[in-house]
Design an enzyme around this catalytic site. Structure first.
Site, short mmCIF file in Angstrom:
data_model
loop_
_atom_site.label_atom_id
_atom_site.label_comp_id
_atom_site.label_asym_id
_atom_site.label_seq_id
_atom_site.Cartn_x
_atom_site.Cartn_y
_atom_site.Cartn_z
CB THR B 157 -6.86 24.88 -6.80
OG1 THR B 157 -5.76 25.00 -5.91
CG2 THR B 157 -6.47 24.01 -7.98
N GLY B 162 -3.32 25.48 -10.96
CA GLY B 162 -3.04 25.26 -9.56
C GLY B 162 -1.75 25.96 -9.19
N GLY B 196 -11.48 21.84 -0.01
CA GLY B 196 -11.94 20.87 0.98
C GLY B 196 -13.13 21.41 1.76
NE ARG B 331 8.11 -12.98 7.91
CZ ARG B 331 7.09 -13.76 7.58
NH1 ARG B 331 6.12 -13.99 8.45
NH2 ARG B 331 7.02 -14.32 6.39
CD GLN B 351 13.91 -5.83 6.64
OE1 GLN B 351 14.22 -6.18 5.50
NE2 GLN B 351 12.65 -5.76 7.03
CD GLN B 352 21.49 -4.10 10.75
OE1 GLN B 352 22.52 -3.51 10.42
NE2 GLN B 352 21.51 -5.21 11.47
NE ARG B 354 14.20 -3.32 1.74
CZ ARG B 354 13.36 -4.31 1.45
NH1 ARG B 354 13.70 -5.57 1.69
NH2 ARG B 354 12.16 -4.05 0.94
N GLY B 428 4.85 -9.57 2.16
CA GLY B 428 3.44 -9.74 1.82
C GLY B 428 2.50 -9.17 2.87
CD GLU B 451 -1.13 24.87 1.42
OE1 GLU B 451 -0.56 25.94 1.17
OE2 GLU B 451 -2.36 24.78 1.61
#
Lengths: 689, 689
Positions: B157, B162, B196, B331, B351-352, B354, B428, B451
């Site tokens: 790159t 790139g 890298g 929780r 929640q399920q 999500r 939080g 990549e």
């Protein structure tokens, strides 16, 4: 196309890589900037920004500071801002709320830690105390806090409870013998936490605790003013344990703390007794008959914070799209066969579609955030006016609550997504710290959680809509709402069988949204009713009707509201060119949002056949039309370069020069690092591996 | 329900807050774990994980390390890993590719910086050089690199390019007089970057540059082995300028560098001349007639990296859902009226919905990533076999390329979204560094860019699909593809008028997806054709057909492929309970993904009337059915606690104890911070403000 060039806001240097697109706009960006903020307000923001840019204490660090250094530097910066006292706050003046908000975003776009730390000292504690203050002692505390003779924080959330505030477990038990309240934290899960400024920098805390009378009865949550640290030695008082919550994803300039009380006595006057008090002999007295009302009043009006966050989200949206759209106009990659130059990536439909809807959203949310905030200010002012019907005030408060409870989630998520898309749309260079997007993401991230988790907050809106909808007298209720938020439901029959016409106009968009809200309201109410018929209690029925129903209802409702407000504001503008481009922004944001509901539009019969394709092609066409406007639209909402602090997003477009400078500022960037000797040892004396 | 309990993998301690849900699973999580990884591979991972956990050099830091410290610590850790030499790599052995991949994910789940730094030394440079090596000098370099007698990086790159690799501008001009190549970086935009290990820790670089012969002709990109630093002093050679790129959003243990050449001479042998060489008198000779083929070969086979990234994404998905789902089971927040205890938040439908789709995705992407990686390994092995028809190898290579080019984007985006949803679903506390989600997000973020940018990569897949589709002999072409990726298109007529049946089964799901892919293929081809009819060139026509068309086509294609692979694997499993739960995961991931295409399903006539609602209710029902399985499903994919390093995600479920420990580890967390005196001064001597 620019006709005249007012002296304010300051012009950008001529020429450079952005000049080509900047010149293509059909409108004057300065006119637009002065439409978004009144001149007085924008000048005030520039006054703050210029101050930051010229004082070395506000210089950015090329690498992330250590937790300790970040806290220290932000504290110093906060003092400098307070010393400058842009709003004469420390002299006890209560500033123009619009200016307070302008300061919040102006500082926040520079550093949300700094912005919040200032608010901790100046606003949060005093607002919390003022709302419940009654006695001379309370006003004395307030006076000292305004003058910075003491520093306070707000301690609400506990380790085990945030969203369900009613379940806080910190206890305040009145002791008749000593005439004191005894604060007690039953266990670690009841420890106060997340309180900003508690960790290291405050002497007092506003503490929410369950009030117990000596007879063992609990009277619910009440606020207390609690001295926590000796103001001279800054050591915590015996009976109070405080420690720092540690490093967070973002906002690390803030010292969030944890606090536990161990048989800690505070004087009787510490109770903020506007909503209830305890007599010397331990009898609880409250002006409220209904404990629910007391609870509501005790928690205070949290709309202020949520209304403010909408505008903060608009500021983050603006920063994100400024970086990615300016970069996209400069970055070139690929070209048609035989073309002499590569194309700026902004020319690609894909890049436009990835970024322009967020540019449009930045405008819409800025308008709407300011509008809701202004409504809130008007509401508060009116609530002091005893001539106004208390029922009107109460309904007004509900509308503000409902709007801020859904406005904050969509603003928060839009900015979150705009930041992420900007990061990706800037490719690898967007991953550099110097691009400025990572810090923005980390700091913004808190907005979707604090002052109410987004998904839970949305229920405040949907619950209200469902309550109104199911009321047999709903027309009357709708009429009583002073902001008229739901008035379109009065003519609900119109929307029953409404079809998408194939036209993409503001009126057609608003009609589609009205149909959608009505459809979701109807189907959600049915869903809840079915659950109840099947034997579920009210709590369960609502929980089982959130996904695809109540949650989507709240989102569609606030999207419609945003578009409605934006449209009503924009048609009033005198400049036809401005109106034209704002209309395009409205249509792009609106249809792009509506497209996410496409499955539902088809299912309910609003869309048929090839309608989806028509909407999608329309979105792409709007993107294309906005391409020549994009840089000027960004110029009108961008903070100055020093504040934006992005190598990719500078107003001069000199991306590669700024990138080079930023990279060359890396500490010891050109040097060998200490471990070079280790590498050489490994390479030469093979025994080491 | 657990019938037997094999000794491996190690059991969790009994009891604790997760025991309730853990006991509800219908299957044995250890059986599942050993289905996901062969026992030998899983034992190998545990060997690595146990090694990390017992050596203090791998201890986590409670606060983010400074850029400098992070680099230094990761370098030390890398040496320790190489010293341990799990795969006998430094003895030159070429390990089992599946074990190499296992090491990548095992190390990566601990630290992606460490994982990548090891690969830089062991894999990246050597793979790049080996692919193009021809002369003895090259093999000598390789030998030394394997033995760590030199360290190398890969410099591809450039600052200005790139994605469009063909446009790299670093020049290598052959000088006939001196018999050397002269490397030159024309300007800063042509500087090599992102490499890298270049910043601080390598002596050699694999450099891609445009090869010029003395006659001024450019022969395109070629690879060169370039000495960049003196291996004894580690100083850069004159003519080479290197500096560190600076801090990034994540992966800060990696020293990405920038490199410029100024009239820098390297010997003629430095050219990796497998694809082309220059004679002593400056004549260019290539075994390839077609420059496009040479280019392809020169860039090397990049499928390896992309195939590996899919599995890396699966590992990140696993880490994210482990944290958020375990936390959700512990929780508690809110309860029905009169309930004695609050509900664990995992009980809420919201929640399920999500989280569970991402749990399902973690399984699907793990299966598919391993499958594509194994296909890649088989392909490489076969490509060495001269008995195999070269056309078959070539087609095989294309299929692998097409799968990895769309598999990496959807894996990358799924993990990105799973991480973000997990962050928000943990409220939080998910914002604390000790939750472990922030670091995961920052490090994972690179996967959607490197990549190949995800959106650009998807075009590799859609372009191929469109090419096959528009070929008059497409049936023959489809039959020639050894992996049979497109074979369902042979019976395309079946899918023309296919309707959603209302049944939600694996077969029905796969049929819906086949319909979708076929519909998108058809409409995208039409869209491209319309553009061309309207006078657009091929480049523009494709660009204008990405959004809602080619991009969605590539996504739908790979989603179908993932489900197909998963289904074919799972039906083979002997354990009925495992098959049942895997089928639910397939259905949840599948229909949840399909639901995002709902508008298109309606538009094209696959869905009608209330079908959308049926699908949505089905998704919610699957979530409910997976609730008792969720903890065991997480247990089977979770890395050990030390590696996961999340206060919220520990296998013992003691969330609050771990949170307390984590917070109390904050350096100087209980102390006054230096600036306390400043605060006291402000409070006491008002003159300061």
């Amino acid at each position: 196309m620019v006709k005249d060039d007012p002296s304010f806001p300051p012009s950008f240097p001529e020429g450079g890589p952005l000049a080509h697109y900047r010149a293509q706009a059909s409108f004057n960006w300065k006119t637009m900037a002065l439409l978004l903020d009144k001149e007085e307000i924008l000048r005030f923001k520039y006054e703050i920004w210029n101050f930051l840019a010229t004082d070395p204490i506000f210089a950015y660090s090329p690498t992330k500071r250590s937790l300790h250094d970040e806290r220290r530097v932000i504290m110093q910066q906060t003092f400098r801002i307070m010393e400058k006292d842009f709003l004469n706050e420390t002299k006890g003046e209560i500033g123009d709320p619009v200016k307070v908000m302008a300061m919040t975003t102006a500082l926040g776009q520079y550093s949300w830690s700094l912005c919040t730390k200032r608010s901790i000292f100046m606003d949060f504690f005093t607002n919390a105390v003022r709302g419940l203050a009654k006695s001379g002692y309370h006003f004395d505390i307030l006076e000292k806090a305004y003058k910075m003779e003491l520093t306070g924080c707000v301690a609400m959330t506990e380790i085990g409870h945030g969203t369900n505030t009613k379940a806080f477990r910190t206890k305040a038990t009145y002791d008749t013998v000593k005439g004191v309240f005894i604060l007690e934290t039953p266990d670690f899960e009841a420890a106060k936490c997340w309180s900003g400024g508690l960790g290291k920098s405050t002497t007092h805390a506003f503490v929410m605790a369950q009030l117990y009378t000596p007879d063992g009865q609990c009277h619910g949550l009440h606020g207390f003013v609690v001295p926590i640290r000796d103001p001279l030695t800054f050591l915590t008082y015996p009976g109070v344990t405080i420690f720092d919550m540690g490093e967070k994803v973002g906002l690390n300039g803030l010292d969030n703390g944890v606090m536990l009380f161990d048989n800690y006595a505070i004087k009787r006057e510490s109770l903020l007794n506007k909503t209830g008090s305890v007599s010397g002999d331990g009898i609880y007295i409250s002006p409220f008959k209904d404990p629910n009302k007391r609870f509501g009043a005790a928690l205070g009006n949290t709309s202020a914070a949520r209304a403010a966050i909408i505008t903060m989200c608009a500021a983050n949206l603006a920063s994100a799209v400024t970086i990615s759209i300016r970069y996209s106009a400069v970055r070139r990659q690929f070209s048609a066969t035989n073309a002499s130059e590569e194309l700026p990536v902004i020319e690609y439909q894909m890049q436009q579609w990835r970024l322009f809807p967020y540019l449009a959203a930045a405008y819409v949310i800025k308008f709407v955030g300011d509008s809701i905030y202004q409504d809130f200010v008007n509401f508060i002012m009116s609530s002091f006016n005893t001539d106004i019907d208390p029922e009107l005030i109460s309904n007004w408060g509900i509308e503000i609550h409902v709007l801020s409870s859904s406005g904050k989630p969509i603003g928060g998520w839009l900015a979150r997504d705009a930041i992420q898309e900007s990061r990706e749309a800037c490719g690898g260079h967007g991953y550099l710290r110097s691009a400025g997007i990572g810090v923005l993401r980390d700091d913004h991230d808190a907005n979707v959680t604090y002052e109410g988790d987004n998904n839970v907050l949305l229920q405040q809106t949907s619950n209200w809509l469902l309550t109104i909808y199911s009321n047999p007298h709903r027309s009357e209720l709708i009429d009583k709402m002073p902001m008229g938020t739901l008035s379109f439901l009065r003519i609900e029959s119109v929307f029953h069988n409404l079809k998408f016409t194939g036209e993409m106009t503001p009126q057609s968009l608003l009609s589609s949204y009205k149909w959608l809200v009505y459809y979701l309201l109807q189907t959600t109410a049915e869903k809840v009713a079915t659950q109840q018929t099947n034997g579920s209690d009210s709590f369960t029925s609502k929980n089982q009707s959130q996904v695809y129903f109540a949650r989507t209802l709240a989102i569609a409702f606030i999207e419609h509201y945003c578009l409605d407000v934006f449209w009503n504001k924009l048609v009033q503008h005198q400049d036809a060119e401005i109106r034209t481009v704002l209309t395009k922004l409205m249509l792009l944001y609106g249809y792009w949002s509506l497209e996410k509901h496409l499955g539902t539009l088809y299912q309910g019969g609003h869309c048929n056949g090839d309608d989806g394709n028509v909407i999608r092609e329309g979105i792409l066409k709007l993107c294309e039309q906005l391409k020549p406007e994009a840089i000027a639209l960004v110029d009108a909402i961008a903070p100055p370069d020093f504040v934006l602090n992005s190598a990719l997003g500078n107003s001069d477009g000199e991306v590669y020069k700024h990138l080079r400078s930023a990279m060359m500022m890396t500490p010891r960037g050109f040097e060998r690092d200490d471990y070079w000797k280790d590498i050489v040892e490994v390479m030469t004396m093979k025994g080491k591996l």
